[in-house]
Design an enzyme around this catalytic site. Structure first.
Site, short mmCIF file in Angstrom:
data_model
loop_
_atom_site.label_atom_id
_atom_site.label_comp_id
_atom_site.label_asym_id
_atom_site.label_seq_id
_atom_site.Cartn_x
_atom_site.Cartn_y
_atom_site.Cartn_z
N ARG A 1 11.67 -0.71 10.47
CA ARG A 1 10.61 -0.41 11.41
C ARG A 1 10.66 -1.38 12.60
NH1 ARG A 1 5.13 0.32 7.99
NH2 ARG A 1 4.36 -0.68 9.88
N ARG B 1 -9.15 0.86 9.14
CA ARG B 1 -8.64 -0.46 9.48
C ARG B 1 -9.62 -1.25 10.35
NH1 ARG B 1 -2.88 0.55 9.05
NH2 ARG B 1 -1.66 -1.34 9.30
N LYS C 1 0.83 -1.22 0.00
CA LYS C 1 0.00 0.00 0.00
C LYS C 1 0.86 1.26 0.00
CE LYS C 1 -2.08 -0.94 3.96
NZ LYS C 1 -1.63 -2.27 4.38
N ARG D 1 -0.01 -8.55 13.61
CA ARG D 1 -0.62 -7.61 12.66
C ARG D 1 -1.52 -8.36 11.67
NH1 ARG D 1 4.74 -4.81 10.93
NH2 ARG D 1 3.53 -3.61 9.42
N ARG E 1 12.31 -5.91 4.64
CA ARG E 1 12.26 -4.52 4.13
C ARG E 1 12.95 -3.52 5.05
NH1 ARG E 1 5.83 -2.83 4.62
NH2 ARG E 1 5.77 -2.74 6.88
P1 AMP Z 1 1.19 0.79 8.81
O1 AMP Z 1 2.30 1.76 8.62
O2 AMP Z 1 -0.03 1.12 8.01
O3 AMP Z 1 1.62 -0.65 8.66
O4 AMP Z 1 0.73 0.97 10.34
C1 AMP Z 1 1.63 0.70 11.41
C2 AMP Z 1 0.86 0.49 12.71
O5 AMP Z 1 0.16 1.69 13.06
C3 AMP Z 1 -0.22 -0.59 12.64
O6 AMP Z 1 0.30 -1.89 12.88
C4 AMP Z 1 -1.15 -0.14 13.77
O7 AMP Z 1 -0.60 -0.48 15.01
C5 AMP Z 1 -1.11 1.38 13.66
N1 AMP Z 1 -2.16 1.91 12.75
C6 AMP Z 1 -1.99 2.43 11.50
N2 AMP Z 1 -3.16 2.81 10.96
C7 AMP Z 1 -4.11 2.54 11.90
C8 AMP Z 1 -5.52 2.68 11.94
N3 AMP Z 1 -6.21 3.17 10.89
N4 AMP Z 1 -6.16 2.29 13.08
C9 AMP Z 1 -5.50 1.80 14.13
N5 AMP Z 1 -4.17 1.62 14.16
C10 AMP Z 1 -3.46 1.98 13.06
#
Ligand code: AMP
Length: 223
Positions: A165, A92, A17, A176, A131
């Site tokens: 990360r 999400r 994404k 996740r 990554r």
């Molecule tokens: P991402 O960078 O999209 O993989 O997001 C990293 C982490 O941020 C996720 O594993 C969640 O812990 C948190 N996170 C990101 N977006 C959301 C969301 N819309 N709702 C709740 N937690 C989020």
């Protein structure tokens, strides 16, 4: 005037994404709104609240719906979002999806579509565990599939510092994926019922997936 392109990119963590959203930003000028990135920025501050959030993110736990919805709602009012935006990592959960519909209705704007990038779990785990990114410009790399042309030097900006990360480890990835199935899946059927869902296969190369997404959006990728 052309209708602004406002979309949601959805799919499991590591499906691509962020990479596709960055391409849409570079080539079509769409604003890239990553809730994960917003949360990581907030969590990097030196306050007790930020440190609590960081610990939760490191375990792969979700932030609260209220916090996320508030963050997104005010962000999409900003000037750089007026030409269009890509929501990456939001919504999400089902309550977030319902809140998004309400926010958009209030603001009198709408989504063109929701694009789900489909990738099997074994590919996800391989992608996430390998990554990393340039610490300066954010360019993404992978231990096996996308190495810098000169080892240890970013192709784009020449920096020699890279970051991984904290949540890209096996235990957190598994959490996740569980959260994705339990909490994010219902948003996909929700958007399907609204007739907004488009699915693309994300197992091929970055360019391959980008072609499919640009085609859905009627955008020219060669620009
Ligand atoms: P991402 O960078 O999209 O993989 O997001 C990293 C982490 O941020 C996720 O594993 C969640 O812990 C948190 N996170 C990101 N977006 C959301 C969301 N819309 N709702 C709740 N937690 C989020």
């Amino acid at each position: 005037m052309k209708r602004p392109i406002r979309i949601v990119l959805t799919g499991a963590p590591g499906c691509g994404k962020g990479t596709q959203a960055r391409l849409l930003h570079e080539k079509a000028g769409l604003c890239h709104l990553s809730t994960g990135e917003m949360l990581r920025q907030f969590a990097s501050k030196n306050t007790p609240l930020a440190q609590n959030l960081k610990a939760a993110l490191d375990r792969g736990e979700f932030a609260t719906d209220e916090m996320i919805v508030e963050m997104v709602s005010s962000r999409i009012d900003e000037e750089d979002c007026q030409k269009g935006f890509i929501l990456d990592g939001f919504p999400r959960t089902l309550p977030q999806a319902i809140a998004l519909e309400e926010i958009l209705t209030q603001k009198n704007i709408d989504l063109i579509c929701v694009i789900k990038i489909q990738v099997p779990d074994e590919v996800i785990i391989d992608r996430i565990l390998g990554r990393y990114a340039c610490a300066k410009c954010g360019q993404g790399y992978h231990d096996k599939h996308l190495k810098p042309k000169i080892s240890g030097v970013c192709d784009i900006c020449g920096s020699t510092e890279f970051i991984r990360r904290a949540d890209d480890n096996r235990q957190t990835v598994e959490n996740r994926l569980v959260n994705y199935r339990k909490l994010t899946y219902p948003t996909i059927s929700y958007f399907e019922k609204l007739g907004l869902l488009r699915t693309v296969d994300g197992t091929g190369s970055i360019e391959n997936t980008a072609h499919k997404i640009f085609e859905i959006l009627g955008l020219d990728i060669s620009k």
